[in-house]
Design a protein around this motif. Structure first.
Motif, short mmCIF file in Angstrom:
data_model
loop_
_atom_site.label_atom_id
_atom_site.label_comp_id
_atom_site.label_asym_id
_atom_site.label_seq_id
_atom_site.Cartn_x
_atom_site.Cartn_y
_atom_site.Cartn_z
N CYS A 169 0.85 -1.17 0.00
CA CYS A 169 0.00 0.00 0.00
C CYS A 169 0.90 1.23 0.00
O CYS A 169 2.06 1.16 0.41
CB CYS A 169 -0.90 0.00 1.24
SG CYS A 169 -2.23 1.22 1.19
N THR A 224 -6.93 2.10 1.32
CA THR A 224 -6.67 2.94 2.49
C THR A 224 -7.42 4.26 2.41
O THR A 224 -6.83 5.34 2.49
CB THR A 224 -5.15 3.17 2.67
OG1 THR A 224 -4.94 3.97 3.83
CG2 THR A 224 -4.52 3.80 1.43
N ASN A 270 -9.31 5.84 4.48
CA ASN A 270 -9.36 6.66 5.69
C ASN A 270 -8.17 7.60 5.85
O ASN A 270 -8.22 8.52 6.67
CB ASN A 270 -9.47 5.77 6.93
CG ASN A 270 -10.78 5.02 6.97
OD1 ASN A 270 -11.83 5.55 6.62
ND2 ASN A 270 -10.73 3.76 7.37
N SER A 294 -5.25 5.51 -2.54
CA SER A 294 -6.12 4.37 -2.22
C SER A 294 -6.83 3.90 -3.47
O SER A 294 -7.28 4.69 -4.29
CB SER A 294 -7.16 4.78 -1.17
OG SER A 294 -7.98 3.69 -0.80
N HIS A 349 -0.36 -4.95 4.27
CA HIS A 349 -1.29 -3.89 4.66
C HIS A 349 -2.61 -4.49 5.12
O HIS A 349 -3.27 -5.22 4.37
CB HIS A 349 -1.52 -2.96 3.47
CG HIS A 349 -2.57 -1.93 3.68
ND1 HIS A 349 -2.52 -1.00 4.69
CD2 HIS A 349 -3.73 -1.67 3.00
CE1 HIS A 349 -3.57 -0.21 4.64
NE2 HIS A 349 -4.32 -0.61 3.63
N GLY A 401 -5.51 -3.19 5.51
CA GLY A 401 -6.68 -2.78 4.76
C GLY A 401 -6.93 -3.59 3.51
O GLY A 401 -8.02 -3.49 2.91
N ASN A 402 -5.97 -4.42 3.12
CA ASN A 402 -6.13 -5.25 1.93
C ASN A 402 -6.93 -6.52 2.19
O ASN A 402 -7.05 -7.38 1.31
CB ASN A 402 -4.76 -5.64 1.36
CG ASN A 402 -4.05 -4.46 0.74
OD1 ASN A 402 -4.67 -3.44 0.41
ND2 ASN A 402 -2.74 -4.58 0.58
#
Length: 233
Positions: free
Chosen positions: A27, A67, A69, A78, A109, A111-112
Motif C-alpha cells: 500500500c 486505504t 481513511n 487508495s 497492509h 486494509g487489503n
C-alpha cells in the motif's frame, strides 16, 4: 530470484522443476515519519529474503492498496476494494495460465483484507491450485517477538521503523504516543481522522534500537520462508 531480474526463458526453465511463486502486495499510505511506501517496501523485502534460499521467484510488489481513511494525508493513494480484488484475481489467473500451482501472497497492509476473501472465492473453483495469504507483520511468531520487545506497537510506530523504511532527514520524536482510538473515528471520514490522529502513529514509541528491529526481521523472514517451503498439502 526476483522476476524483475529474470527473462521469460528463465521462468519457463524454472517451471520445468517447480511451480511455486511469491506475490507481495502492499500500500502507499501515511506512516507518520516513515516512507509512504512502507507497506510495499516491507512486503517485497520480506518476500525476497524469505524466498531466496528456496530458489522461488518473487514477482514485483503490487504497491497500491485499500486505504480510504488516510486520504487526508498527502501522498496517500487508495484504490477501491473491487479494484484490488480484480487485480489479485487477474494476477492469479496469469500465474495459473503459466503453470504456477502454489502461490504465497505476502500482504503488507491490513486494509487489503477484502482481497483475501477474493482469493478464497477464486480458489473455490480451482481445486488444483494452492494459494496462501500471509499477513507477515502479525503472523504468530512475528507478533510474539514484537510484543516481547514492547507491547505498545501499532501502525507507523517503532514496529515499522526499519533502516529501509526511514526517510532521510526525517527525525522521529522520542516520546511514547498513547494509544489512539482510531476504530472509533472511522465513521467521521478522512479529514476528521487526520485532525484526531495527528502525525499518523497509532500508539507507542517512534523508534527502537536496530538490534531489536533486526531480531523482528529475522523472525519475519524465517516465518515467511517456512510457508514457502512446506505445508502446501
Amino acid at each position: 530470484m526476483r522476476v524483475s531480474e529474470m527473462n521469460w526463458m528463465q521462468v519457463e526453465k524454472y517451471l520445468e522443476k517447480d511451480d511455486r511463486a511469491v506475490l507481495p502486495i502492499g500500500c502507499v499510505e501515511q506512516h507518520a515519519f516513515l516512507s509512504l511506501a512502507t507497506d510495499a517496501i516491507l512486503a517485497e523485502r520480506v518476500a525476497i529474503e524469505a524466498a531466496e534460499p528456496e530458489g522461488v521467484p518473487v514477482f514485483p510488489v503490487a504497491a497500491y492498496g485499500i486505504t480510504p481513511n488516510f486520504m487526508a494525508y498527502p501522498g496517500t493513494l487508495s484504490i477501491r476494494a473491487e479494484t484490488l480484488c480484480a487485480l489479485v484475481r487477474d494476477l492469479l489467473d496469469g500465474l495459473e495460465s503459466h503453470g504456477f500451482r502454489r502461490v504465497l501472497v505476502v500482504n503488507g497492509h491490513g486494509g487489503n483484507a477484502p482481497a483475501q476473501t477474493g482469493v478464497a472465492e477464486w480458489l473455490a473453483s480451482r481445486p488444483h491450485m494452492r494459494v496462501r495469504w500471509h499477513n507477515w507483520w502479525n503472523a504468530p511468531r512475528v507478533w510474539a517477538q514484537v510484543t516481547e520487545i514492547d507491547p505498545l506497537a501499532s501502525h507507523a510506530s517503532w514496529m515499522e521503523n526499519f533502516p529501509w523504511t526511514r526517510v532521510e532527514g526525517a527525525l522521529t520524536p522520542r516520546d511514547r504516543k498513547p494509544s489512539q482510538p482510531y476504530a472509533q473515528w472511522l465513521h467521521l471520514g478522512p479529514k476528521a481522522i487526520r485532525e484526531r490522529l495527528g502525525d499518523g502513529n497509532f500508539a507507542g514509541l517512534y523508534s527502537r534500537p536496530d538490534d531489536e528491529m533486526y531480531a523482528i526481521w529475522r523472525v519475519a523472514v524465517e516465518e515467511t520462508r517456512a510457508l514457502i517451503a512446506s505445508g502446501w498439502d
